[in-house]
Design a protein around this motif. Structure first.
Motif, mmCIF file in Angstrom:
data_model
loop_
_atom_site.group_PDB
_atom_site.id
_atom_site.type_symbol
_atom_site.label_atom_id
_atom_site.label_comp_id
_atom_site.label_asym_id
_atom_site.label_seq_id
_atom_site.Cartn_x
_atom_site.Cartn_y
_atom_site.Cartn_z
ATOM 1 N N GLU A 108 -1.650 -5.609 24.437
ATOM 2 C CA GLU A 108 -1.477 -4.270 23.770
ATOM 3 C C GLU A 108 -2.770 -3.834 23.176
ATOM 4 O OE1 GLU A 108 1.848 -2.341 20.909
ATOM 5 O OE2 GLU A 108 2.538 -3.557 22.311
ATOM 6 N N MET A 109 -3.129 -4.592 22.056
ATOM 7 C CA MET A 109 -3.952 -4.358 21.336
ATOM 8 C C MET A 109 -5.004 -4.719 22.317
ATOM 9 S SD MET A 109 -2.457 -4.169 18.166
ATOM 10 C CE MET A 109 -4.435 -3.972 17.958
ATOM 11 N N LEU A 110 -5.587 -5.024 23.070
ATOM 12 C CA LEU A 110 -6.687 -4.900 23.912
ATOM 13 C C LEU A 110 -6.879 -3.820 24.461
ATOM 14 C CD1 LEU A 110 -7.078 -7.804 25.933
ATOM 15 C CD2 LEU A 110 -8.413 -7.377 23.811
ATOM 16 N N CYS A 111 -5.635 -2.708 25.020
ATOM 17 C CA CYS A 111 -5.654 -1.666 25.611
ATOM 18 C C CYS A 111 -5.839 -0.499 24.338
ATOM 19 C CB CYS A 111 -4.222 -1.276 26.302
ATOM 20 S SG CYS A 111 -4.230 -2.561 27.708
ATOM 21 N N VAL A 124 -14.761 -7.356 21.495
ATOM 22 C CA VAL A 124 -14.384 -9.198 21.755
ATOM 23 C C VAL A 124 -14.127 -9.456 19.976
ATOM 24 C CG1 VAL A 124 -15.560 -11.401 21.959
ATOM 25 C CG2 VAL A 124 -16.149 -9.666 23.222
ATOM 26 N N TRP A 125 -14.904 -9.066 18.425
ATOM 27 C CA TRP A 125 -14.241 -9.525 17.272
ATOM 28 C C TRP A 125 -13.305 -8.333 17.195
ATOM 29 C CZ3 TRP A 125 -15.203 -13.905 16.260
ATOM 30 C CH2 TRP A 125 -16.700 -14.400 16.071
ATOM 31 N N ALA A 126 -12.979 -7.100 17.756
ATOM 32 C CA ALA A 126 -11.465 -6.467 17.225
ATOM 33 C C ALA A 126 -10.121 -7.536 17.728
ATOM 34 C CB ALA A 126 -11.701 -4.925 17.712
ATOM 35 N N ALA A 127 -10.728 -8.038 18.266
ATOM 36 C CA ALA A 127 -9.275 -8.801 19.730
ATOM 37 C C ALA A 127 -8.730 -9.849 18.547
ATOM 38 C CB ALA A 127 -9.167 -9.167 20.944
ATOM 39 N N THR A 128 -9.928 -9.950 17.773
ATOM 40 C CA THR A 128 -9.878 -11.935 17.059
ATOM 41 C C THR A 128 -8.972 -11.685 16.013
ATOM 42 O OG1 THR A 128 -12.714 -11.949 17.788
ATOM 43 C CG2 THR A 128 -11.432 -13.342 15.831
ATOM 44 N N GLY A 129 -8.609 -10.856 15.501
ATOM 45 C CA GLY A 129 -7.854 -11.040 14.286
ATOM 46 C C GLY A 129 -5.856 -10.996 14.668
ATOM 47 N N PRO A 130 -5.650 -9.831 15.650
ATOM 48 C CA PRO A 130 -4.629 -9.894 16.478
ATOM 49 C C PRO A 130 -4.347 -11.313 16.834
ATOM 50 C CG PRO A 130 -5.545 -7.307 16.771
ATOM 51 C CD PRO A 130 -6.434 -8.524 16.370
ATOM 52 N N GLU A 154 -11.798 -23.935 19.986
ATOM 53 C CA GLU A 154 -11.017 -24.111 20.294
ATOM 54 C C GLU A 154 -10.446 -23.267 21.343
ATOM 55 O OE1 GLU A 154 -9.792 -28.025 21.442
ATOM 56 O OE2 GLU A 154 -10.266 -28.258 19.271
ATOM 57 N N PHE A 155 -9.394 -23.078 20.224
ATOM 58 C CA PHE A 155 -8.199 -21.504 19.954
ATOM 59 C C PHE A 155 -9.273 -19.821 20.057
ATOM 60 C CE2 PHE A 155 -6.349 -17.544 18.703
ATOM 61 C CZ PHE A 155 -5.567 -17.899 19.220
ATOM 62 N N LEU A 156 -10.217 -19.874 19.999
ATOM 63 C CA LEU A 156 -11.092 -18.701 19.725
ATOM 64 C C LEU A 156 -11.623 -18.665 21.523
ATOM 65 C CD1 LEU A 156 -12.491 -17.923 16.304
ATOM 66 C CD2 LEU A 156 -10.747 -16.606 17.491
ATOM 67 N N THR A 157 -12.467 -19.455 21.872
ATOM 68 C CA THR A 157 -12.917 -19.789 23.299
ATOM 69 C C THR A 157 -11.715 -19.009 24.000
ATOM 70 O OG1 THR A 157 -13.934 -21.906 22.759
ATOM 71 C CG2 THR A 157 -13.689 -21.142 25.431
ATOM 72 N N HIS A 158 -10.509 -19.508 24.239
ATOM 73 C CA HIS A 158 -9.305 -19.097 25.286
ATOM 74 C C HIS A 158 -9.155 -17.766 24.522
ATOM 75 C CE1 HIS A 158 -7.885 -23.065 26.593
ATOM 76 N NE2 HIS A 158 -7.649 -23.356 25.278
ATOM 77 N N VAL A 159 -9.155 -17.166 23.646
ATOM 78 C CA VAL A 159 -9.479 -15.683 22.829
ATOM 79 C C VAL A 159 -10.146 -14.714 23.670
ATOM 80 C CG1 VAL A 159 -9.449 -14.121 21.573
ATOM 81 C CG2 VAL A 159 -8.483 -16.239 21.181
ATOM 82 N N ARG A 160 -11.735 -15.110 23.247
ATOM 83 C CA ARG A 160 -12.863 -14.621 24.665
ATOM 84 C C ARG A 160 -12.655 -14.480 25.741
ATOM 85 N NH1 ARG A 160 -16.767 -18.357 20.687
ATOM 86 N NH2 ARG A 160 -16.207 -17.055 18.818
ATOM 87 N N PHE A 166 -10.144 -9.150 30.481
ATOM 88 C CA PHE A 166 -10.241 -7.851 30.355
ATOM 89 C C PHE A 166 -11.147 -6.505 30.601
ATOM 90 C CE2 PHE A 166 -9.482 -3.832 28.778
ATOM 91 C CZ PHE A 166 -8.367 -3.317 28.010
ATOM 92 N N VAL A 167 -12.444 -6.759 29.892
ATOM 93 C CA VAL A 167 -12.882 -5.800 30.544
ATOM 94 C C VAL A 167 -14.258 -5.603 31.425
ATOM 95 C CG1 VAL A 167 -15.117 -5.163 29.246
ATOM 96 C CG2 VAL A 167 -14.060 -6.401 27.973
ATOM 97 N N VAL A 168 -13.932 -7.084 32.060
ATOM 98 C CA VAL A 168 -14.716 -6.892 33.461
ATOM 99 C C VAL A 168 -13.950 -6.476 34.436
ATOM 100 C CG1 VAL A 168 -15.273 -8.598 34.819
ATOM 101 C CG2 VAL A 168 -16.406 -8.972 32.854
ATOM 102 N N GLY A 169 -12.612 -6.456 34.064
ATOM 103 C CA GLY A 169 -11.320 -6.379 35.644
ATOM 104 C C GLY A 169 -11.821 -4.622 34.715
#
Length: 374
Positions: A108-111, A124-130, A154-160, A166-169
């Motif tokens: 939801e936050m990405l959208c 990419v960094w905007a999505a880090t907080g949520p 490791e966690f941020l690797t999954h997030v990125r 999302f962006v590529v899509g």
């Protein structure tokens, strides 16, 4: 200064903030550093000191015409992290549940960020907080299937990777196709995903090294791999950012705080015409799968040479005529290429050829099946 010592010092500072803050208070951290490792270290210190990261926003705080920006790759935005105190009753979490919570919350936050017009590395960094809220609400996150905790990196690797998909899509299938963009991006190989991200944000012009490093890491690659293994990028200084990092780290620590180890360095995406390796589109280093972007560039060279039979042979032997992802990539590259350019003309010709010959081939195969059944 080593990463461990830096993290320890930051954690001590944030711990003092935690002790001074009321239970219902918030801590706002503003930082501007292009290298992902520096940001990971800061986030790790925040979590260690007892804070939960609840939000992050990139805010344009730098004037583009300032002297430092003219001669360096400095960021135009600073990232603002919003944090609150983690309850002392918080219990350890498990990686599988934390990742599931993160995936559920981040979509939801990405959208929302995308609709707000946030693009590029800032997205990419905007999505880090949520995303970090699911991780940082636990004092430690344990791994269910192997020993040891899941670290911030490791966690941020999954997030990125989720953010990149999302962006590529969105680049591949457009703005309004629901979850189709994620499904398409999930099947895209890493070098091609990087190529699309870079091309979408920076075109074929010089791009700041820090942004490219972030995109490379988000795609599971390094800038050195992109240059040496995949021959996708070149550096204005003749070195990858990885190679210059150790040389310049000490000097940068004493220099302008708005600069970092990549100050002044630039990265440029190679054009299809510059990628002339004999194995392009035919084999990949180390027996890896051939990236889809290599297949496209190989076909462009064959089409430019006027060898239609080899174009058809390549399409058929690699099963590209009926591969929807390949067709989507062609269309995306057409839209990203300049009007009137040779690149666009070649891509449009290829796309038209694939569509026309693909339809004829499908009709012919259908007739054979019908005759066999009869």
């Amino acid at each position: 200064m080593s990463k461990a010592v830096y993290e320890e010092g930051m954690a001590s500072a944030f711990l003092a903030c935690n002790e001074a803050l009321r239970d219902d208070g918030h801590l706002v951290i503003v930082f501007a550093h292009k290298h992902p490792n520096a940001r990971e270290t800061l986030v790790a210190a925040v979590v260690r000191s007892g804070f939960v990261v609840t939000a992050s926003w990139p805010i344009q705080t730098e004037r583009a015409a300032r002297t430092n920006a003219i001669s360096s790759a400095s960021l135009a935005s600073s990232v603002w992290l919003i944090c609150k105190k983690r309850p002392i009753t918080a219990r350890p979490g498990w990686d599988n549940q934390v990742l599931e919570d993160m995936r559920r919350n981040i979509r939801e936050m990405l959208c929302e960020f995308w609709d707000a017009g946030i693009r590029g590395p800032d997205f990419v960094w905007a999505a880090t907080g949520p995303a970090l809220e699911a991780y940082s609400k636990h004092p430690v996150v344990k791994k269910a299937n192997e020993p040891g905790p899941m670290m911030v990196g490791e966690f941020l690797t999954h997030v990125r990777r989720i953010v990149v998909d999302f962006v590529v899509g969105r680049v591949l299938v457009g703005e309004k196709e629901g979850d189709a963009e994620l499904a398409a991006a999930d099947r895209l190989d890493e070098p091609t995903a990087y190529y699309l991200l870079h091309r979408h944000d920076f075109g074929l012009e010089e791009a700041p090294a820090g942004a490219c490093i972030l995109y490379a890491i988000s795609c599971g690659l390094s800038d050195k791999e992109l240059a040496d293994t995949w021959d996708l990028i070149g550096f204005s200084k003749g070195k990858s950012a990885d190679e210059t990092e150790d040389e310049e780290a000490d000097a940068d620590a004493e220099a302008d705080p708005d600069a970092d180890q990549d100050s002044g360095s630039k990265v440029k995406l190679k054009t299809w015409a510059q990628r002339k390796g004999r194995s392009l589109g035919l084999e990949a280093p180390g027996g890896k799968p051939i990236p889809l972007i290599d297949r496209v560039h190989c076909l462009m060279h064959l089409w430019k040479a006027g060898d239609l039979s080899k174009v058809d042979e390549y399409l058929d032997s690699n099963g590209l005529r009926r591969q929807e992802l390949f067709k989507r990539l062609l269309q995306s590259l057409i839209e990203l290429s300049p009007h009137g350019s040779e690149e666009r003309a070649l891509l449009e010709s290829l796309s038209n050829h694939v569509q026309a010959r693909g339809a004829v081939r499908d009709d012919y195969q259908a007739k054979l099946v019908f005759q066999k059944d009869a």
